[in-house]
Scaffold this active site. Structure first.
Site, PDB file in Angstrom:
ATOM      1  N   GLU A  92       0.848  -1.198   0.000  1.00  0.00           N
ATOM      2  CA  GLU A  92       0.000   0.000   0.000  1.00  0.00           C
ATOM      3  C   GLU A  92       0.878   1.240   0.000  1.00  0.00           C
ATOM      4  OE1 GLU A  92      -3.255  -0.217   2.876  1.00  0.00           O
ATOM      5  OE2 GLU A  92      -3.107   1.942   3.188  1.00  0.00           O
TER       6      GLU A  92
ATOM      7  N   ASP B 196       0.261   5.362   0.481  1.00  0.00           N
ATOM      8  CA  ASP B 196      -0.821   6.256   0.925  1.00  0.00           C
ATOM      9  C   ASP B 196      -0.469   7.725   0.900  1.00  0.00           C
ATOM     10  OD1 ASP B 196      -2.471   4.149   1.860  1.00  0.00           O
ATOM     11  OD2 ASP B 196      -1.334   4.057   3.735  1.00  0.00           O
TER      12      ASP B 196
ATOM     13  N   GLU C 163      -2.529  10.703   2.780  1.00  0.00           N
ATOM     14  CA  GLU C 163      -3.676  10.975   3.657  1.00  0.00           C
ATOM     15  C   GLU C 163      -3.605  12.439   4.081  1.00  0.00           C
ATOM     16  OE1 GLU C 163      -4.340   6.752   5.894  1.00  0.00           O
ATOM     17  OE2 GLU C 163      -2.671   7.961   6.617  1.00  0.00           O
TER      18      GLU C 163
END
Ligand SMILES: *[C@@H]1O[C@H](CO)[C@@H](O)[C@H](O)[C@H]1NC(C)=O
Length: 304
Positions: free
Chosen positions: A115, A117, A119
């Protein structure tokens, strides 16, 4: 077999300068997996709360994800990718965004998932958004870094990108590298190189942790909260949605590595700009969090 179709001199030059040889030629064998960048409606499906996903203008390549007191919302790409350049333009929630989290990320499936990310952690009016990035490889995460941005991300669209090759992942903001996660399999750190990832975006209530450590909650009377997306592109990305596609992407990448002798000596990103970001805008780095990790994880000292 050498799948790198550029001439030897060109390959050497490309290795020295960038990974362009890799991105332009290595997937020649998997060419049928390439589709040019196209619109949101072609690329994505709504995966969470269709009523909170808005298409503000007919025929425009843009959408909004809305968070209200009932629900957040989200979308995901139909295709999955294995290596490539993934870009998204985003404009974050204006005004009071405290307690909200807006995301753009790539993720594979399963318990040992990979993953990458972005954010975006909201804040009260006038206080800065924080951008948190994280990396999971083979199910192992806990690699958070946080920065402030050098502009107000709620005023205009800006481009958030991942450049993902077998050698490294570079996170960029408007072309400026903010983070590098290199392939450190040599020292036992798993690297994302055989699990295709889909692209996801979402908006949700994160007020238990996101803003000032969870101290500031969402002020629902200031909602609904909307973040805008447009300009998705997956250029030189290997589309791996079918199992044959994934195999072709992996094979093309490993052939490229053996053909070029491994990790390029040059970085393929602007180290000076990265250092500028770290020096001026970084507010948290798991690599420096000695209370959490001591000694620092091996990738922390090997970011090339
Ligand atoms: C919100 O603003 C405060 C005060 O400027 C700052 O300390 C914090 O890092 C900002 N961002 C988040 C996500 O809390």
């Amino acid at each position: 077999m050498n799948l790198c179709r550029c001439h030897r001199a060109q390959c050497a030059l490309a290795m020295l300068l960038t990974v362009s040889c890799f991105t332009t030629s290595v997937f020649a064998a998997a060419r049928r997996n390439f589709i040019p960048a196209s619109s949101f409606r072609d690329e994505f499906v709504v995966t969470w709360a269709p009523n909170n996903v808005r298409f503000p203008e007919v025929n425009s390549d843009a959408l909004q994800l809305v968070l209200d007191q009932n629900t957040g919302s989200g979308f995901a790409s139909k295709d999955s990718f294995l290596f490539g350049n993934i870009d998204m333009e985003m404009k974050l929630i204006p005004g009071d965004s405290a307690g909200t989290v807006t995301t753009f990320y790539l993720s594979s499936e399963g318990s040992n998932h990979d993953e990458l990310d972005f954010e975006f952690l909201g804040n009260t009016s006038g206080q800065p958004y924080a951008l948190q990035t994280n990396v999971f490889s083979s199910g192992i995460g806990g690699r958070e870094q946080r920065i402030f941005l050098w502009f107000d991300p709620t005023k205009d669209f800006h481009t958030y990108s991942v450049r993902w090759s077998p050698y490294r992942v570079v996170f960029l903001v408007d072309g400026t590298p903010i983070r590098v996660f290199s392939n450190n399999e040599a020292v036992g750190v798993p690297y994302m190189r055989n699990q295709p990832m889909r692209v996801f975006s979402s908006i949700f209530n994160g007020d238990s942790w996101a803003t000032q450590g969870g101290a500031v909650k969402i002020e629902w009377s200031h909602g609904p909260f909307a973040a805008s997306y447009r300009g998705f592109s997956a250029s030189n990305a290997c589309r791996a949605s079918s199992s044959a596609g994934a195999v072709a992407c992996v094979r093309a990448a490993s052939n490229h590595i053996s053909a070029t002798g491994g990790m390029p000596k040059q970085k393929g990103f602007n180290r000076r700009r990265l250092n500028w970001v770290k020096r001026n805008f970084m507010i948290y780095d798991y690599c420096k969090d000695v209370a959490r990790y001591s000694p620092a994880p091996p990738e922390c000292t090997r970011e090339f």
